[in-house]
Design a protein around this motif. Structure first.
Motif, PDB file in Angstrom:
ATOM      1  N   ASP A   1       1.971  -0.199  11.885  1.00  0.00           N
ATOM      2  CA  ASP A   1       2.913   0.351  10.907  1.00  0.00           C
ATOM      3  C   ASP A   1       3.987  -0.673  10.521  1.00  0.00           C
ATOM      4  OD1 ASP A   1       2.775   3.436  12.711  1.00  0.00           O
ATOM      5  OD2 ASP A   1       1.779   2.975  10.808  1.00  0.00           O
TER       6      ASP A   1
ATOM      7  N   TYR B   1       1.551  13.709  -0.652  1.00  0.00           N
ATOM      8  CA  TYR B   1       0.357  12.882  -0.548  1.00  0.00           C
ATOM      9  C   TYR B   1       0.588  11.866   0.562  1.00  0.00           C
ATOM     10  CZ  TYR B   1       0.073  14.729  -5.289  1.00  0.00           C
ATOM     11  OH  TYR B   1       0.061  15.569  -6.371  1.00  0.00           O
ATOM     12  N   TYR B   2      -0.448  11.639   1.364  1.00  0.00           N
ATOM     13  CA  TYR B   2      -0.320  10.712   2.483  1.00  0.00           C
ATOM     14  C   TYR B   2      -1.537   9.804   2.569  1.00  0.00           C
ATOM     15  CZ  TYR B   2       3.422  13.731   4.197  1.00  0.00           C
ATOM     16  OH  TYR B   2       4.576  14.456   4.317  1.00  0.00           O
ATOM     17  N   ALA B   3      -1.289   8.577   2.972  1.00  0.00           N
ATOM     18  CA  ALA B   3      -2.397   7.701   3.313  1.00  0.00           C
ATOM     19  C   ALA B   3      -3.046   8.226   4.589  1.00  0.00           C
ATOM     20  CB  ALA B   3      -1.885   6.281   3.531  1.00  0.00           C
ATOM     21  N   ASP B   4      -4.351   8.051   4.704  1.00  0.00           N
ATOM     22  CA  ASP B   4      -5.066   8.552   5.883  1.00  0.00           C
ATOM     23  C   ASP B   4      -4.483   7.995   7.174  1.00  0.00           C
ATOM     24  OD1 ASP B   4      -8.382   8.593   4.344  1.00  0.00           O
ATOM     25  OD2 ASP B   4      -6.744  10.046   4.307  1.00  0.00           O
ATOM     26  N   SER B   5      -4.017   6.767   7.121  1.00  0.00           N
ATOM     27  CA  SER B   5      -3.530   6.100   8.330  1.00  0.00           C
ATOM     28  C   SER B   5      -2.241   6.703   8.888  1.00  0.00           C
ATOM     29  CB  SER B   5      -3.308   4.611   8.049  1.00  0.00           C
ATOM     30  OG  SER B   5      -2.373   4.447   6.995  1.00  0.00           O
TER      31      SER B   5
ATOM     32  N   LYS C   1      -1.340  10.210   8.190  1.00  0.00           N
ATOM     33  CA  LYS C   1      -1.405  11.676   8.204  1.00  0.00           C
ATOM     34  C   LYS C   1      -1.183  12.201   9.617  1.00  0.00           C
ATOM     35  CE  LYS C   1      -4.370  12.543   4.206  1.00  0.00           C
ATOM     36  NZ  LYS C   1      -5.721  12.923   3.747  1.00  0.00           N
TER      37      LYS C   1
ATOM     38  N   GLU D   1       0.818  -1.197   0.000  1.00  0.00           N
ATOM     39  CA  GLU D   1       0.000   0.000   0.000  1.00  0.00           C
ATOM     40  C   GLU D   1       0.861   1.260   0.000  1.00  0.00           C
ATOM     41  OE1 GLU D   1      -2.324   0.367   3.559  1.00  0.00           O
ATOM     42  OE2 GLU D   1      -0.603   0.170   4.892  1.00  0.00           O
TER      43      GLU D   1
END
Length: 126
Positions: A90, A59-63, A65, A46
């Protein structure tokens, strides 16, 4: 062609931090979009974070941020991922990647990245 080598992984306790590095070599002038991906055992790879040098966008994954920060040092041809407040979820192998050279777009879609490093392991214990 671009070669990518990650470093900086390790084992930390929850709440700790790590900084990953990715050294790029080869045709680095065209690496407009670079990103970090991760893969946990038994799960799909991912997107975690990406940076678009043309606009300076990130850009960041919501998890992640608010906890992770992606950056790059063009003079050193190095991509970084500062990871703070680490959680057990993580945990995984972290990969550095770049889109095709001179590609003028960016994001976190795995299939759009053409060049990949070998990965560095991050393990977060509770």
């Amino acid at each position: 062609q671009v070669q990518l080598v990650e470093s900086g992984g390790g084992s930390v306790q929850a709440g700790g931090y790590l900084r990953l590095s990715c050294a790029a070599s080869g045709s680095t002038a065209g690496t407009y979009c670079m990103g970090w991906f991760r893969q946990a055992p038994g799960k799909e790879r991912e997107g975690v974070a990406a940076i678009y040098s043309v606009r300076g966008s990130t850009y960041y994954a919501d998890s992640v941020k608010g906890r992770f920060t992606i950056s790059r040092d063009n003079a050193k041809n190095t991509l970084y991922l500062q990871m703070n407040s680490l959680k057990p979820e993580d945990t995984g192998m972290y990969y550095c990647a770049t889109m095709n050279l001179y590609e003028r777009r960016c994001g976190l879609l795995r299939n759009e990245f053409a060049y990949w490093g070998q990965g560095t392991q991050v393990t977060v214990s509770s």
